[in-house]
Enzyme design. Structure first.
Site, mmCIF file in Angstrom:
data_model
loop_
_atom_site.group_PDB
_atom_site.id
_atom_site.type_symbol
_atom_site.label_atom_id
_atom_site.label_comp_id
_atom_site.label_asym_id
_atom_site.label_seq_id
_atom_site.Cartn_x
_atom_site.Cartn_y
_atom_site.Cartn_z
ATOM 1 C CE LYS A 11 3.199 2.786 -3.964
ATOM 2 N NZ LYS A 11 1.925 3.142 -3.297
ATOM 3 C CE1 TYR A 51 -0.148 -1.809 -2.795
ATOM 4 C CE2 TYR A 51 0.252 -1.523 -5.143
ATOM 5 C CZ TYR A 51 0.543 -1.211 -3.815
ATOM 6 O OH TYR A 51 1.535 -0.299 -3.523
ATOM 7 C CG ASN A 114 1.506 6.501 -1.735
ATOM 8 O OD1 ASN A 114 1.972 5.758 -2.589
ATOM 9 N ND2 ASN A 114 0.778 6.065 -0.714
ATOM 10 C CG HIS A 117 4.950 -1.278 -1.423
ATOM 11 N ND1 HIS A 117 3.739 -1.500 -0.808
ATOM 12 C CD2 HIS A 117 5.728 -2.363 -1.125
ATOM 13 C CE1 HIS A 117 3.767 -2.684 -0.204
ATOM 14 N NE2 HIS A 117 4.969 -3.226 -0.374
ATOM 15 C CD GLU A 128 4.827 -6.697 0.141
ATOM 16 O OE1 GLU A 128 3.644 -6.450 0.433
ATOM 17 O OE2 GLU A 128 5.776 -5.934 0.438
HETATM 18 P P1 DAT Z 1 0.775 1.834 2.416
HETATM 19 O O1 DAT Z 1 1.204 1.976 0.972
HETATM 20 O O2 DAT Z 1 1.203 3.015 3.253
HETATM 21 O O3 DAT Z 1 1.152 0.515 3.013
HETATM 22 P P2 DAT Z 1 -1.933 0.783 2.195
HETATM 23 O O4 DAT Z 1 -1.320 -0.581 2.223
HETATM 24 O O5 DAT Z 1 -3.062 1.064 3.131
HETATM 25 O O6 DAT Z 1 -0.836 1.922 2.417
HETATM 26 O O7 DAT Z 1 -2.483 1.082 0.733
HETATM 27 C C1 DAT Z 1 -1.757 0.676 -0.403
HETATM 28 C C2 DAT Z 1 -1.816 1.770 -1.432
HETATM 29 O O8 DAT Z 1 -3.167 1.972 -1.862
HETATM 30 C C3 DAT Z 1 -1.365 3.144 -0.939
HETATM 31 O O9 DAT Z 1 0.036 3.303 -0.971
HETATM 32 C C4 DAT Z 1 -2.061 4.051 -1.901
HETATM 33 C C5 DAT Z 1 -3.381 3.349 -2.124
HETATM 34 N N1 DAT Z 1 -4.391 3.870 -1.194
HETATM 35 C C6 DAT Z 1 -4.555 3.577 0.102
HETATM 36 N N2 DAT Z 1 -5.566 4.244 0.659
HETATM 37 C C7 DAT Z 1 -6.067 5.010 -0.332
HETATM 38 C C8 DAT Z 1 -7.128 5.949 -0.438
HETATM 39 N N3 DAT Z 1 -7.889 6.234 0.616
HETATM 40 N N4 DAT Z 1 -7.351 6.534 -1.642
HETATM 41 C C9 DAT Z 1 -6.594 6.237 -2.710
HETATM 42 N N5 DAT Z 1 -5.563 5.362 -2.704
HETATM 43 C C10 DAT Z 1 -5.309 4.768 -1.526
HETATM 44 MG MG MG Z 2 0.524 -1.398 2.655
#
Ligand code: DAT
Ligand code: MG
Length: 142
Positions: A11, A51, A114, A117, A128
């Protein structure tokens, strides 16, 4: 366990920190092979569609802002159990919960920026990979 492929993004925060190579090493050390890779700048349309599953979440707009804030590296990783293995190497979504030695524990500070992905299932991995590599990916490297 069959050889699998998964989709991964380094990212914008991690690209800005100049740790693409260090993150790629984590993949390789875990036995994952990089079989396709390119740098690109996501458009708001691309990030929003990628997303879309999170469209109703409160963090969706910030997520699209962040993902379009700078270039990303997108890659396809191949290996035994690649989807789960990549998720393991990445660590938990929130770096504060990520196990020591994982990418998110070592290269990220906050849940909204973070570092990486990774696809979460075979179906999403295929969608994807096709989304970001419509030109196709080498069938066999070895
Ligand atoms: P991952 O990236 O571990 O698959 P996810 O699919 O639940 O996690 O969410 C996608 C992204 O969205 C994640 O990498 C960062 C953002 N995100 C998720 N939960 C969040 C939160 N509570 N606050 C802010 N950003 C968040
Ligand atoms: Mg995810």
């Amino acid at each position: 366990m069959a050889i699998e492929r998964t989709f991964s993004i380094v990212k914008p925060d991690a690209v800005a920190k100049n740790v693409i190579g260090k993150i790629y090493s984590r993949f390789e050390e875990a036995g994952l092979r990089i079989v396709a890779s390119k740098m690109l700048q996501l458009s708001r349309e691309q990030a929003g569609e990628f997303y879309a599953v999170h469209k109703e979440r409160p963090f969706y707009n910030d997520l699209v802002d962040f993902m379009t804030s700078g270039p990303v590296m997108v890659q396809v990783l191949e290996g035994e159990n690649a989807i789960a293995k990549n998720r393991e190497v990445m660590g938990a979504t929130n770096p504060k919960d990520a196990a020591p030695g994982t990418i998110r524990a070592d290269f990220a500070e906050t849940v909204d920026e973070n570092a990486v992905h990774g696809s979460d299932a075979p179906e999403t991995a295929k969608v994807e990979i096709d989304f970001f590599f419509p030109e196709g990916v080498c069938e066999r490297l070895r």
